[in-house]
Design a protein around this motif. Structure first.
Motif, mmCIF file in Angstrom:
data_model
loop_
_atom_site.group_PDB
_atom_site.id
_atom_site.type_symbol
_atom_site.label_atom_id
_atom_site.label_comp_id
_atom_site.label_asym_id
_atom_site.label_seq_id
_atom_site.Cartn_x
_atom_site.Cartn_y
_atom_site.Cartn_z
ATOM 1 N N SER A 1 38.076 -31.007 50.051
ATOM 2 C CA SER A 1 36.723 -30.678 50.483
ATOM 3 C C SER A 1 36.760 -29.510 51.464
ATOM 4 C CB SER A 1 36.089 -31.906 51.150
ATOM 5 O OG SER A 1 34.768 -31.621 51.542
ATOM 6 N N PRO A 2 36.893 -28.297 50.957
ATOM 7 C CA PRO A 2 36.975 -27.134 51.851
ATOM 8 C C PRO A 2 35.736 -27.003 52.720
ATOM 9 C CG PRO A 2 37.567 -26.550 49.591
ATOM 10 C CD PRO A 2 36.977 -27.916 49.545
ATOM 11 N N LEU A 3 35.953 -26.592 53.954
ATOM 12 C CA LEU A 3 34.851 -26.334 54.859
ATOM 13 C C LEU A 3 34.175 -25.019 54.505
ATOM 14 C CD1 LEU A 3 36.676 -27.132 58.229
ATOM 15 C CD2 LEU A 3 34.998 -28.599 57.071
ATOM 16 N N PRO A 4 32.893 -24.856 54.827
ATOM 17 C CA PRO A 4 32.278 -23.537 54.669
ATOM 18 C C PRO A 4 33.012 -22.517 55.543
ATOM 19 C CG PRO A 4 30.617 -25.223 55.047
ATOM 20 C CD PRO A 4 31.948 -25.871 55.320
ATOM 21 N N GLY A 5 33.059 -21.288 55.092
ATOM 22 C CA GLY A 5 33.719 -20.256 55.874
ATOM 23 C C GLY A 5 34.390 -19.238 54.977
ATOM 24 N N LEU A 6 35.357 -18.514 55.558
ATOM 25 C CA LEU A 6 36.059 -17.452 54.849
ATOM 26 C C LEU A 6 37.480 -17.886 54.524
ATOM 27 C CD1 LEU A 6 36.288 -14.522 53.824
ATOM 28 C CD2 LEU A 6 36.955 -13.866 56.153
ATOM 29 N N ALA B 1 38.390 -22.378 42.669
ATOM 30 C CA ALA B 1 37.478 -23.214 41.884
ATOM 31 C C ALA B 1 36.338 -23.766 42.736
ATOM 32 C CB ALA B 1 38.255 -24.355 41.230
ATOM 33 N N ALA B 2 36.599 -23.938 44.038
ATOM 34 C CA ALA B 2 35.582 -24.516 44.920
ATOM 35 C C ALA B 2 34.669 -23.466 45.537
ATOM 36 C CB ALA B 2 36.271 -25.307 46.040
ATOM 37 N N ALA B 3 34.916 -22.196 45.263
ATOM 38 C CA ALA B 3 34.194 -21.115 45.934
ATOM 39 C C ALA B 3 32.732 -21.046 45.513
ATOM 40 C CB ALA B 3 34.868 -19.779 45.643
ATOM 41 N N ASP B 4 31.893 -20.637 46.453
ATOM 42 C CA ASP B 4 30.505 -20.295 46.131
ATOM 43 C C ASP B 4 30.413 -18.834 45.711
ATOM 44 O OD1 ASP B 4 28.925 -22.765 46.841
ATOM 45 O OD2 ASP B 4 29.987 -22.444 48.736
ATOM 46 N N VAL B 5 31.281 -18.003 46.294
ATOM 47 C CA VAL B 5 31.312 -16.599 45.911
ATOM 48 C C VAL B 5 32.694 -16.038 46.240
ATOM 49 C CG1 VAL B 5 30.439 -15.748 48.138
ATOM 50 C CG2 VAL B 5 30.139 -14.366 46.077
ATOM 51 N N ILE B 6 33.161 -15.104 45.411
ATOM 52 C CA ILE B 6 34.422 -14.416 45.646
ATOM 53 C C ILE B 6 34.118 -12.956 45.944
ATOM 54 C CG2 ILE B 6 36.622 -13.680 44.647
ATOM 55 C CD1 ILE B 6 36.515 -16.175 42.873
ATOM 56 N N LEU C 1 40.534 -15.156 36.925
ATOM 57 C CA LEU C 1 39.668 -16.328 36.748
ATOM 58 C C LEU C 1 39.702 -16.819 35.310
ATOM 59 C CD1 LEU C 1 36.556 -15.299 38.900
ATOM 60 C CD2 LEU C 1 38.453 -16.809 39.531
ATOM 61 N N ALA C 2 39.737 -15.892 34.351
ATOM 62 C CA ALA C 2 39.821 -16.282 32.940
ATOM 63 C C ALA C 2 41.130 -17.011 32.672
ATOM 64 C CB ALA C 2 39.701 -15.044 32.050
ATOM 65 N N HIS C 3 42.217 -16.533 33.282
ATOM 66 C CA HIS C 3 43.522 -17.188 33.131
ATOM 67 C C HIS C 3 43.469 -18.625 33.647
ATOM 68 C CE1 HIS C 3 47.875 -17.805 33.294
ATOM 69 N NE2 HIS C 3 47.730 -18.177 34.557
ATOM 70 N N LEU C 4 42.701 -18.832 34.722
ATOM 71 C CA LEU C 4 42.591 -20.161 35.322
ATOM 72 C C LEU C 4 41.491 -21.005 34.687
ATOM 73 C CD1 LEU C 4 42.914 -19.101 39.074
ATOM 74 C CD2 LEU C 4 44.670 -20.200 37.671
ATOM 75 N N GLY C 5 40.721 -20.404 33.775
ATOM 76 C CA GLY C 5 39.630 -21.120 33.142
ATOM 77 C C GLY C 5 38.458 -21.352 34.072
ATOM 78 N N LEU C 6 38.233 -20.419 35.011
ATOM 79 C CA LEU C 6 37.172 -20.579 36.008
ATOM 80 C C LEU C 6 36.052 -19.571 35.795
ATOM 81 C CD1 LEU C 6 39.346 -20.955 39.255
ATOM 82 C CD2 LEU C 6 38.362 -22.790 37.863
ATOM 83 N N ARG C 7 34.853 -19.968 36.168
ATOM 84 C CA ARG C 7 33.703 -19.063 36.207
ATOM 85 C C ARG C 7 33.072 -19.211 37.586
ATOM 86 N NH1 ARG C 7 30.017 -19.143 30.907
ATOM 87 N NH2 ARG C 7 29.352 -17.218 31.942
ATOM 88 N N VAL C 8 33.301 -18.222 38.425
ATOM 89 C CA VAL C 8 32.836 -18.253 39.811
ATOM 90 C C VAL C 8 32.080 -16.951 40.090
ATOM 91 C CG1 VAL C 8 33.534 -18.461 42.229
ATOM 92 C CG2 VAL C 8 34.870 -19.609 40.455
#
Length: 286
Positions: free
Chosen positions: A9-14, A36-41, A53-60
Motif C-alpha cells: 500500500s504505497p503512500l501518496p508522494g513521489l 503498477a500502483a502509480a496514478d501517474v508516471i 510498461l508493455a513488457h510488464l503488461g501495465l497501462r498507467v
C-alpha cells in the motif's frame, strides 16, 4: 521481512524509480509493483517508457517530464503528490543521474511530500564494474561540453583529482572526446563500455590515445560510458621497481611507513594502498 509500506500500500508522494538500461529483465519486482500502483508516471520520453510498461503488461497514465519542463509542470506534479502516487522515471537507468529530475525532488521535499527512491540499474556504476579500473574513489562527470574550449576547461578541473572519472558520451563525439581527455588528463588507462546488459555488450580497454584512434573512423552505436583511471595508473604499470624501492627506503629512513608510502605514492603518481603494502614488505624484509 518485506516492506509492506512500499509493496502492498504505497503512500501518496513521489517515487524515484530506476529502470533497465538495456535488458528489460533487470526491472526489479519492487519497481514493477510500484509502477503498477502509480496514478501517474512522469517520464522523460513517454514512448520509451511505454515499451517498458508493455513488457510488464501495465497501462498507467503518463505525462512528459524532461529538461524543458517548466515550473508550472513541476507545481502540478507536486500538487498531485498530496493524495496520488507520482513516479519519476528516465528513459533508462536511475533518474537524476545525468537526467532531469532534481528540481522535482527538491520541490517535492520543499512541499513536505513523501519522497522515496527505488534503487536499480545505473550505467555509470555498471561501467565501473566492467572496466577493471580503481573503484574505491570515483567522480561521475556526465557529458563533456560540445565546444573545445569549454571541454578543455572542464577537463582541466578534473586533471588533478586522484579518482577514476566516469563520463557519458555519444558515438559521433567519442573519438574527439577521448583525444581531448588524453590531452587534458594525460594518456591514462581507460575503458569504453557500451550496450551494457544488452546482447552486444562490449567493454574495450586501453590508453585514451589508443581508444581515440580505435574509434576515429568507426564511431560505435548505442549508449556509451567512458571510464578513465586516476592519474598515475599508467605510470604505476611502468614504474621501475628498483627506483621505487630506493625511494621508499629513503623516505622510511626519516618517516613512519604510512607517511613514507603516502609521500612516494604522490611523487610517482601511484596508488597509495599498493605503495603502502610494498613499503611494509620492504621494511619486513630489511
Amino acid at each position: 521481512m518485506p516492506d509492506s509500506t512500499i509493496s502492498d500500500s504505497p503512500l501518496p508522494g513521489l517515487y524515484i524509480v530506476a529502470t533497465p538500461i538495456g535488458n528489460l529483465g533487470d526491472i526489479s519486482a519492487r519497481a514493477a509493483a510500484t509502477l503498477a500502483a502509480a496514478d501517474v508516471i512522469a517520464a522523460e520520453d513517454t514512448r520509451v517508457t511505454a515499451k517498458l510498461l508493455a513488457h510488464l503488461g501495465l497501462r498507467v497514465p503518463m505525462t512528459p517530464y524532461h529538461d524543458h519542463s517548466d515550473e508550472r509542470t513541476r507545481a502540478a506534479l507536486v500538487a498531485r503528490m498530496a493524495d496520488e502516487i507520482v513516479i519519476l522515471v528516465s528513459d533508462a537507468g536511475t533518474p537524476l543521474i545525468s537526467d532531469p529530475g532534481y528540481k522535482l525532488v527538491r520541490d517535492a521535499r520543499g512541499a513536505g511530500r513523501h519522497v522515496t527512491t527505488l534503487p536499480g540499474p545505473c550505467a555509470a556504476i555498471a561501467a565501473i564494474t566492467l572496466s577493471g579500473l580503481p573503484s574505491d574513489r570515483f567522480l561521475f562527470a556526465g557529458f563533456l561540453p560540445n565546444k573545445a574550449k569549454a571541454r578543455a576547461d572542464t577537463l582541466a578541473e578534473f586533471a588533478g583529482l586522484r579518482a577514476t572519472l566516469v563520463f557519458y558520451e555519444s558515438g559521433p563525439r567519442l573519438s574527439a572526446s577521448l583525444a581531448a581527455m588524453a590531452e587534458g588528463l594525460g594518456d591514462r588507462e581507460a575503458a569504453v563500455a557500451r550496450e551494457i546488459s544488452k546482447l552486444y555488450e562490449q567493454c574495450v580497454t586501453g590508453t585514451l590515445s589508443n581508444l581515440a584512434a580505435r574509434y576515429a573512423d568507426a564511431p560505435p552505436k548505442g549508449e556509451i560510458v567512458v571510464v578513465v583511471g586516476p592519474p598515475g595508473a599508467a605510470i604505476a604499470e611502468a614504474a621501475d621497481d628498483a627506483t621505487l624501492d630506493a625511494a621508499l627506503r629513503e623516505a622510511m629512513a626519516g618517516k613512519p611507513v604510512a607517511q613514507a608510502a603516502k609521500a612516494v605514492a604522490k611523487r610517482f603518481g601511484l596508488d597509495r594502498h599498493e605503495t603502502y603494502a610494498r613499503a611494509l614488505t620492504l621494511k619486513e624484509g630489511g
